[in-house]
Design a protein around this motif. Structure first.
Motif, PDB file in Angstrom:
ATOM      1  N   ARG A 128       0.870  -1.172   0.000  1.00 33.14           N
ATOM      2  CA  ARG A 128       0.000   0.000   0.000  1.00 33.14           C
ATOM      3  C   ARG A 128       0.901   1.215   0.000  1.00 33.14           C
ATOM      4  O   ARG A 128       1.906   1.237   0.700  1.00 33.14           O
ATOM      5  CB  ARG A 128      -0.880   0.042   1.244  1.00 33.14           C
ATOM      6  CG  ARG A 128      -1.942  -1.009   1.262  1.00 33.14           C
ATOM      7  CD  ARG A 128      -2.765  -0.883   2.487  1.00 33.14           C
ATOM      8  NE  ARG A 128      -1.874  -0.729   3.647  1.00 33.14           N
ATOM      9  CZ  ARG A 128      -2.260  -0.791   4.897  1.00 33.14           C
ATOM     10  NH1 ARG A 128      -3.493  -0.971   5.183  1.00 33.14           N
ATOM     11  NH2 ARG A 128      -1.405  -0.650   5.880  1.00 33.14           N
ATOM     12  N   ASN A 129       0.524   2.214  -0.769  1.00 34.84           N
ATOM     13  CA  ASN A 129       1.378   3.383  -0.842  1.00 34.84           C
ATOM     14  C   ASN A 129       0.576   4.585  -1.292  1.00 34.84           C
ATOM     15  O   ASN A 129      -0.531   4.446  -1.812  1.00 34.84           O
ATOM     16  CB  ASN A 129       2.531   3.134  -1.815  1.00 34.84           C
ATOM     17  CG  ASN A 129       3.750   3.940  -1.478  1.00 34.84           C
ATOM     18  OD1 ASN A 129       3.683   4.922  -0.747  1.00 34.84           O
ATOM     19  ND2 ASN A 129       4.885   3.542  -2.025  1.00 34.84           N
ATOM     20  N   LYS A 130       1.157   5.767  -1.082  1.00 34.13           N
ATOM     21  CA  LYS A 130       0.592   7.013  -1.590  1.00 34.13           C
ATOM     22  C   LYS A 130       1.653   7.664  -2.467  1.00 34.13           C
ATOM     23  O   LYS A 130       2.813   7.715  -2.095  1.00 34.13           O
ATOM     24  CB  LYS A 130       0.223   7.957  -0.448  1.00 34.13           C
ATOM     25  CG  LYS A 130      -0.959   7.500   0.365  1.00 34.13           C
ATOM     26  CD  LYS A 130      -1.272   8.507   1.445  1.00 34.13           C
ATOM     27  CE  LYS A 130      -2.385   8.028   2.325  1.00 34.13           C
ATOM     28  NZ  LYS A 130      -2.605   8.922   3.468  1.00 34.13           N
ATOM     29  N   THR A 131       1.235   8.128  -3.611  1.00 27.74           N
ATOM     30  CA  THR A 131       2.123   8.809  -4.535  1.00 27.74           C
ATOM     31  C   THR A 131       1.612  10.227  -4.733  1.00 27.74           C
ATOM     32  O   THR A 131       0.436  10.419  -5.027  1.00 27.74           O
ATOM     33  CB  THR A 131       2.153   8.070  -5.887  1.00 27.74           C
ATOM     34  OG1 THR A 131       2.562   6.721  -5.661  1.00 27.74           O
ATOM     35  CG2 THR A 131       3.109   8.728  -6.851  1.00 27.74           C
ATOM     36  N   SER A 132       2.487  11.213  -4.550  1.00 26.25           N
ATOM     37  CA  SER A 132       2.097  12.613  -4.689  1.00 26.25           C
ATOM     38  C   SER A 132       2.680  13.202  -5.966  1.00 26.25           C
ATOM     39  O   SER A 132       3.820  12.913  -6.329  1.00 26.25           O
ATOM     40  CB  SER A 132       2.588  13.433  -3.500  1.00 26.25           C
ATOM     41  OG  SER A 132       1.949  13.001  -2.320  1.00 26.25           O
ATOM     42  N   VAL A 133       1.883  14.037  -6.613  1.00 22.71           N
ATOM     43  CA  VAL A 133       2.303  14.726  -7.823  1.00 22.71           C
ATOM     44  C   VAL A 133       1.940  16.199  -7.660  1.00 22.71           C
ATOM     45  O   VAL A 133       0.769  16.523  -7.448  1.00 22.71           O
ATOM     46  CB  VAL A 133       1.599  14.156  -9.076  1.00 22.71           C
ATOM     47  CG1 VAL A 133       1.978  14.937 -10.315  1.00 22.71           C
ATOM     48  CG2 VAL A 133       1.906  12.683  -9.244  1.00 22.71           C
ATOM     49  N   GLY A 134       2.948  17.069  -7.727  1.00 21.73           N
ATOM     50  CA  GLY A 134       2.699  18.505  -7.660  1.00 21.73           C
ATOM     51  C   GLY A 134       2.394  19.037  -9.045  1.00 21.73           C
ATOM     52  O   GLY A 134       3.243  18.981  -9.936  1.00 21.73           O
ATOM     53  N   LEU A 135       1.185  19.540  -9.236  1.00 20.84           N
ATOM     54  CA  LEU A 135       0.796  20.058 -10.542  1.00 20.84           C
ATOM     55  C   LEU A 135       1.384  21.447 -10.773  1.00 20.84           C
ATOM     56  O   LEU A 135       1.956  21.725 -11.810  1.00 20.84           O
ATOM     57  CB  LEU A 135      -0.734  20.094 -10.644  1.00 20.84           C
ATOM     58  CG  LEU A 135      -1.321  20.413 -11.996  1.00 20.84           C
ATOM     59  CD1 LEU A 135      -0.879  19.393 -13.037  1.00 20.84           C
ATOM     60  CD2 LEU A 135      -2.835  20.438 -11.916  1.00 20.84           C
ATOM     61  N   CYS A 136       1.263  22.326  -9.780  1.00 23.39           N
ATOM     62  CA  CYS A 136       1.857  23.655  -9.800  1.00 23.39           C
ATOM     63  C   CYS A 136       1.879  24.148  -8.348  1.00 23.39           C
ATOM     64  O   CYS A 136       1.448  23.431  -7.451  1.00 23.39           O
ATOM     65  CB  CYS A 136       1.075  24.612 -10.711  1.00 23.39           C
ATOM     66  SG  CYS A 136      -0.629  24.868 -10.231  1.00 23.39           S
ATOM     67  N   ASP A 137       2.390  25.348  -8.106  1.00 19.93           N
ATOM     68  CA  ASP A 137       2.434  25.865  -6.742  1.00 19.93           C
ATOM     69  C   ASP A 137       1.035  25.888  -6.142  1.00 19.93           C
ATOM     70  O   ASP A 137       0.121  26.489  -6.706  1.00 19.93           O
ATOM     71  CB  ASP A 137       3.018  27.281  -6.711  1.00 19.93           C
ATOM     72  CG  ASP A 137       4.524  27.275  -6.873  1.00 19.93           C
ATOM     73  OD1 ASP A 137       5.128  26.207  -6.693  1.00 19.93           O
ATOM     74  OD2 ASP A 137       5.087  28.347  -7.174  1.00 19.93           O
ATOM     75  N   GLY A 138       0.875  25.214  -5.015  1.00 16.12           N
ATOM     76  CA  GLY A 138      -0.398  25.219  -4.309  1.00 16.12           C
ATOM     77  C   GLY A 138      -1.409  24.187  -4.767  1.00 16.12           C
ATOM     78  O   GLY A 138      -2.483  24.087  -4.199  1.00 16.12           O
ATOM     79  N   VAL A 139      -1.089  23.389  -5.791  1.00 11.55           N
ATOM     80  CA  VAL A 139      -2.008  22.350  -6.266  1.00 11.55           C
ATOM     81  C   VAL A 139      -1.251  21.029  -6.339  1.00 11.55           C
ATOM     82  O   VAL A 139      -0.300  20.891  -7.093  1.00 11.55           O
ATOM     83  CB  VAL A 139      -2.608  22.688  -7.650  1.00 11.55           C
ATOM     84  CG1 VAL A 139      -3.547  21.585  -8.114  1.00 11.55           C
ATOM     85  CG2 VAL A 139      -3.322  24.023  -7.609  1.00 11.55           C
TER      86      VAL A 139
END
Length: 188
Positions: A128-139
Motif C-alpha cells: 500500500r502506498n501514496k504517490t504525490s504529484v505537484g501540478l503547480c504551486d499550491g495544487v
C-alpha cells in the motif's frame, strides 16, 4: 488431458482472473489548506463510493513544521473531535499512531492506537502506498493505491513423481483506492 487444465486437473485461471487492475477510486478527497503563522488550517470534503456511498467533512489544524507531532481534527457531521500523533516509526517499515477523541453525539471520550505498515496481510503479499504529484504551486494530487500479489514460481523435480517442470504464473490484484486534490494557499 485438457489443454486448459492446470495442476492436478484443475481448470487454469484466465489472464483476467490472474491479473486485474482497477483504476476507479473508491475515495475522492478535496482538501483546501491555508497556512497561517506556523499552522496549517484545512477543510476536507471526503466522498466514499464503496462499500456504501458516504460523505464526510473534516476541519484539520496542524503545525506547519516538518517536526509536527500532532494534528487536531473536527468532524462537524459526526460531532467528533480528535487529536492524533504523527506516525512514530518503530522500525523501517512499521509505524505507530496514537489518538484521543471525544464524540459529542455519543457523549464518550476514548483513545485509539494504530500500528501500520506499507505491507499488509501476511507481511509481503500486499503493498500500500501514496504517490504525490505537484501540478503547480499550491495544487497537489495524491494517489493512494494497493497491490495484492503472488510472485511467479517455477519448480521441478526428478524421480519423485512430481512434474519435471511446473510454473505458477502468479497473481496481481491492483487498485487505485483514493484520489486527493490538495489546494494550498500561502501568503508569500
Amino acid at each position: 488431458m485438457d489443454s486448459n487444465a492446470g495442476v492436478n486437473g484443475e481448470e487454469a485461471a484466465s489472464w483476467d482472473e490472474l491479473y486485474n487492475i482497477d483504476l476507479v477510486p473508491s475515495e475522492l478527497f478535496l482538501k483546501f489548506r491555508k497556512q497561517l503563522q506556523g499552522f496549517t488550517l484545512g477543510v476536507n470534503f471526503e466522498f466514499y463510493n464503496a462499500p456504501i456511498n458516504d460523505f464526510q467533512t473534516k476541519l484539520v489544524l496542524k503545525p506547519l513544521s516538518d517536526e509536527r507531532r500532532w494534528k487536531f481534527i473536527y468532524e462537524p457531521i459526526r460531532q467528533d473531535v480528535r487529536i492524533l500523533s504523527k506516525k512514530i516509526p518503530i522500525t523501517k517499515f512499521l509505524n505507530l499512531q496514537v489518538g484521543i477523541g471525544h464524540s459529542f453525539f455519543l457523549k464518550a471520550t476514548g483513545w485509539k492506537w494504530k500500528l501500520n505498515t506499507c505491507f499488509g496481510n501476511d507481511g509481503f503479499s500486499r503493498l500500500r502506498n501514496k504517490t504525490s504529484v505537484g501540478l503547480c504551486d499550491g495544487v497537489d494530487f495524491r494517489f493512494g493505491w494497493k497491490a495484492d500479489y503472488v510472485l511467479p514460481e517455477i519448480t521441478g523435480a526428478l524421480g519423485t513423481g512430481e512434474p519435471l517442470f511446473n510454473m505458477e504464473s502468479g497473481r496481481l490484484q491492483a487498485s487505485l483506492d483514493r484520489v486527493e486534490a490538495i489546494f494550498t494557499h500561502t501568503d508569500d
